[in-house]
Design a protein around this motif. Structure first.
Motif, mmCIF file in Angstrom:
data_model
loop_
_atom_site.group_PDB
_atom_site.id
_atom_site.type_symbol
_atom_site.label_atom_id
_atom_site.label_comp_id
_atom_site.label_asym_id
_atom_site.label_seq_id
_atom_site.Cartn_x
_atom_site.Cartn_y
_atom_site.Cartn_z
ATOM 1 N N VAL A 134 -6.861 3.200 -32.703
ATOM 2 C CA VAL A 134 -6.028 3.307 -31.551
ATOM 3 C C VAL A 134 -4.638 3.495 -31.528
ATOM 4 C CG1 VAL A 134 -5.671 2.526 -29.004
ATOM 5 C CG2 VAL A 134 -8.014 2.361 -30.384
ATOM 6 N N VAL A 135 -4.033 4.414 -31.050
ATOM 7 C CA VAL A 135 -2.455 4.696 -31.166
ATOM 8 C C VAL A 135 -1.962 5.212 -29.863
ATOM 9 C CG1 VAL A 135 -2.514 5.345 -33.631
ATOM 10 C CG2 VAL A 135 -2.786 7.086 -31.992
ATOM 11 N N PRO A 136 -0.543 5.049 -29.765
ATOM 12 C CA PRO A 136 -0.050 5.203 -28.484
ATOM 13 C C PRO A 136 0.057 6.772 -28.343
ATOM 14 C CG PRO A 136 1.521 4.168 -29.934
ATOM 15 C CD PRO A 136 0.382 4.061 -30.436
ATOM 16 N N ALA A 137 0.744 7.514 -27.257
ATOM 17 C CA ALA A 137 0.799 8.706 -27.058
ATOM 18 C C ALA A 137 1.531 9.457 -28.192
ATOM 19 C CB ALA A 137 1.393 9.082 -25.524
ATOM 20 N N PRO A 138 2.913 8.844 -28.699
ATOM 21 C CA PRO A 138 3.691 9.654 -29.499
ATOM 22 C C PRO A 138 2.829 9.617 -30.953
ATOM 23 C CG PRO A 138 4.819 8.069 -28.530
ATOM 24 C CD PRO A 138 3.432 7.757 -28.062
ATOM 25 N N ALA A 159 6.046 8.718 -36.207
ATOM 26 C CA ALA A 159 6.129 9.274 -34.952
ATOM 27 C C ALA A 159 6.735 8.317 -33.797
ATOM 28 C CB ALA A 159 4.520 9.298 -34.495
ATOM 29 N N LEU A 160 6.501 7.142 -34.059
ATOM 30 C CA LEU A 160 7.247 6.353 -33.191
ATOM 31 C C LEU A 160 8.884 5.868 -33.606
ATOM 32 C CD1 LEU A 160 4.548 3.286 -32.957
ATOM 33 C CD2 LEU A 160 4.941 5.455 -31.620
ATOM 34 N N GLY A 161 9.300 6.339 -34.498
ATOM 35 C CA GLY A 161 10.655 6.157 -34.879
ATOM 36 C C GLY A 161 11.044 4.802 -35.345
ATOM 37 N N LYS A 162 10.123 4.144 -36.196
ATOM 38 C CA LYS A 162 10.303 2.970 -36.905
ATOM 39 C C LYS A 162 10.103 3.117 -38.228
ATOM 40 C CE LYS A 162 8.395 0.397 -32.807
ATOM 41 N NZ LYS A 162 7.400 -0.737 -32.472
ATOM 42 N N ASP A 163 10.452 1.875 -38.965
ATOM 43 C CA ASP A 163 9.918 1.766 -40.387
ATOM 44 C C ASP A 163 8.574 1.188 -40.318
ATOM 45 O OD1 ASP A 163 12.530 2.697 -41.316
ATOM 46 O OD2 ASP A 163 13.245 0.573 -41.243
ATOM 47 N N ALA A 202 -7.285 -2.491 -27.776
ATOM 48 C CA ALA A 202 -7.011 -1.093 -27.547
ATOM 49 C C ALA A 202 -5.857 -0.906 -26.629
ATOM 50 C CB ALA A 202 -8.103 -0.341 -27.193
ATOM 51 N N LEU A 203 -6.088 -1.587 -25.541
ATOM 52 C CA LEU A 203 -4.957 -1.472 -24.316
ATOM 53 C C LEU A 203 -3.421 -1.703 -24.796
ATOM 54 C CD1 LEU A 203 -6.879 -2.581 -21.077
ATOM 55 C CD2 LEU A 203 -6.869 -0.383 -22.183
ATOM 56 N N MET A 204 -3.475 -2.979 -25.568
ATOM 57 C CA MET A 204 -2.275 -3.251 -26.016
ATOM 58 C C MET A 204 -1.416 -2.128 -26.900
ATOM 59 S SD MET A 204 -2.462 -7.285 -26.905
ATOM 60 C CE MET A 204 -3.848 -8.058 -26.803
ATOM 61 N N ALA A 205 -2.180 -1.388 -27.797
ATOM 62 C CA ALA A 205 -1.946 -0.293 -28.477
ATOM 63 C C ALA A 205 -1.413 0.778 -27.941
ATOM 64 C CB ALA A 205 -2.908 0.052 -29.530
ATOM 65 N N VAL A 206 -1.677 0.974 -26.483
ATOM 66 C CA VAL A 206 -1.281 2.246 -25.800
ATOM 67 C C VAL A 206 -0.386 1.809 -24.812
ATOM 68 C CG1 VAL A 206 -3.260 3.574 -26.389
ATOM 69 C CG2 VAL A 206 -3.319 2.363 -24.447
ATOM 70 N N ASP A 207 -0.092 0.548 -24.438
ATOM 71 C CA ASP A 207 0.746 0.305 -23.247
ATOM 72 C C ASP A 207 2.007 -0.003 -23.822
ATOM 73 O OD1 ASP A 207 1.907 -1.348 -21.376
ATOM 74 O OD2 ASP A 207 0.264 -2.789 -21.101
ATOM 75 N N PRO A 208 2.839 0.641 -23.368
ATOM 76 C CA PRO A 208 4.404 0.617 -23.640
ATOM 77 C C PRO A 208 4.985 -0.718 -23.450
ATOM 78 C CG PRO A 208 4.495 1.875 -21.638
ATOM 79 C CD PRO A 208 2.942 1.543 -22.268
ATOM 80 N N ARG A 209 4.500 -1.437 -22.711
ATOM 81 C CA ARG A 209 4.909 -3.037 -22.637
ATOM 82 C C ARG A 209 4.664 -3.786 -23.578
ATOM 83 N NH1 ARG A 209 2.874 -5.621 -17.423
ATOM 84 N NH2 ARG A 209 1.118 -5.410 -18.680
ATOM 85 N N SER A 210 3.762 -3.462 -24.537
ATOM 86 C CA SER A 210 3.167 -4.390 -25.447
ATOM 87 C C SER A 210 4.085 -4.132 -26.898
ATOM 88 C CB SER A 210 1.629 -3.926 -25.667
ATOM 89 O OG SER A 210 1.113 -4.835 -26.799
ATOM 90 N N GLU A 211 4.042 -5.085 -27.606
ATOM 91 C CA GLU A 211 4.598 -4.975 -29.074
ATOM 92 C C GLU A 211 3.624 -4.544 -30.038
ATOM 93 O OE1 GLU A 211 3.559 -9.727 -29.871
ATOM 94 O OE2 GLU A 211 5.655 -9.118 -29.838
ATOM 95 N N MET A 234 -3.273 6.815 -20.037
ATOM 96 C CA MET A 234 -2.049 6.232 -20.637
ATOM 97 C C MET A 234 -1.619 7.276 -21.827
ATOM 98 S SD MET A 234 -2.916 2.211 -20.328
ATOM 99 C CE MET A 234 -1.277 1.770 -20.502
ATOM 100 N N GLY A 235 -2.238 8.333 -22.126
ATOM 101 C CA GLY A 235 -1.790 9.276 -23.033
ATOM 102 C C GLY A 235 -1.991 8.886 -24.512
ATOM 103 N N GLY A 236 -2.519 7.742 -24.684
ATOM 104 C CA GLY A 236 -2.811 7.487 -26.182
ATOM 105 C C GLY A 236 -4.075 8.209 -26.654
ATOM 106 N N GLN A 237 -4.480 7.528 -27.854
ATOM 107 C CA GLN A 237 -5.738 8.275 -28.311
ATOM 108 C C GLN A 237 -6.595 7.051 -29.080
ATOM 109 O OE1 GLN A 237 -8.540 9.977 -28.144
ATOM 110 N NE2 GLN A 237 -7.649 11.929 -28.431
#
Length: 333
Positions: A134-138, A159-163, A202-211, A234-237
């Motif tokens: 499960v991944v967020p929208a980006p 995709a998330l602009g992170k290391d 799964a919801l934490m993985a797509v919720d932009p408020r979650s770490e 929420m636009g994730g997958q």
């Protein structure tokens, strides 16, 4: 050119009715927090939720219930809920997602329901377990469920602009995940291990408020369908594949006519955009705050989603026992 199309009349958002169902489940079951009796907590949630469901003007059918898997007391697969009028709706419900979390006073137990038009929700039949990514929208187009762990994490980070070592991966702390955990750690990514609660994961993985940045590993098939209702908005997958944990389960799935090799996505699990979802925190934690009893009432915290509009609401509700019990037959004590 100006938009000359006639706007549609607003259609009732059933998610705002659905939140009353999950609030009822949370309020009833939270009385059992930390008391070591998961069945009693589950029964309390089921009884309250069935009463609330039956006030909704829908022709509801439970497609995803926990009866067969967890020997739950009610809200079984095939059960009819609602007044029997209105739209035909498929229901995916887990009165207490994380019964052990509730019983032992651990965080992230929730009461959760997903709802979609009749005939549009995936019926997993006798499948209990599903491999999930499960991944967020980006990052929804950056991963492959069959790719090596290190490749997926590298692509997610990009995709998330992170290391990669900035990522947090949600994994259930189960023996079956020993190799997965070692592979994640070898990449430098960080891990949150949770004993239960993969809908919340799964919801934490797509919720932009979650770490949390990604969820990996094998969890419940019913929970995957429930989570897909929220992810739809929420636009994730979610990428999934049925992952039977015994020969008996594998044989039952094949006899049911389900292809174990098929990769399941949110679009395959829920074949409609007119989806509604509600989750209410029971024990609190990193996802939703739990039920707070005040003596004269209680406070609940919920996530309420309508996929068609993409609306995600976070609702803090203050319940007054004296007024509530005058009009409601749901007992929360």
């Amino acid at each position: 050119m100006p938009n000359t199309s006639k706007p549609e009349a607003p259609v009732k958002n059933l998610a705002l009715d659905l939140v009353r169902v999950t609030e009822a489940g949370a309020l009833a079951s939270a009385r059992w927090l930390g008391k070591g009796d998961k069945n009693a907590g589950d029964q309390a949630a089921v009884d309250a939720m069935r009463l609330s469901f039956n006030s909704m003007d829908i022709m509801g059918k439970v497609i995803i219930g926990e009866g067969e898997k967890d020997n739950a007391p009610m809200l079984y697969n095939g059960e009819a809920v609602g007044t029997g009028t209105g739209m035909a709706m498929d229901i995916a419900v887990d009165p207490v997602e994380g019964t052990n979390l509730l019983a032992f006073g651990r965080p992230n137990a929730i009461s959760v329901v997903g709802m979609a038009p009749g005939g549009t929700m995936f019926d997993p039949g006798p499948s209990y377990y599903m491999q999930k990514l499960v991944v967020p929208a980006p990052a929804r187009d950056a991963v492959d469920i069959d790719a090596p762990v290190e490749v997926n994490l590298k692509n997610i980070a990009k995709a998330l602009g992170k290391d990669v070592d900035d990522l947090i991966v949600f994994v259930l702390d189960k023996q079956r995940h020993e190799k997965l955990i070692k592979k994640i750690r070898s990449t430098g990514a960080r891990i949150q291990l949770h004993t239960d609660g993969d809908v919340a994961g799964a919801l934490m993985a797509v919720d932009p408020r979650s770490e949390v940045d990604v969820m990996m590993g094998t969890g419940g098939t019913p929970e995957g369908v429930i989570a897909a209702c929220a992810i739809k908005a929420m636009g994730g997958q979610l990428f999934g594949r049925l992952d039977p944990q015994s020969f008996v389960e594998k044989e039952a799935i094949q006899e049911h006519g389900i292809d174990i090799r098929e990769i399941l996505t949110v679009e395959k699990l829920i074949k409609s955009d007119d989806v509604f979802f509600s989750a209410t925190g029971i024990s609190g934690g990193t996802f939703l705050r739990g039920v707070e009893y005040t003596g004269t009432g209680a406070v609940t915290h919920s996530m309420v989603i309508r996929a068609k509009t993409g609306s995600v609401r976070y609702i803090e509700a203050h319940h007054n026992w004296e007024r509530l019990m005058k009009i409601s037959s749901v007992a929360y004590d």
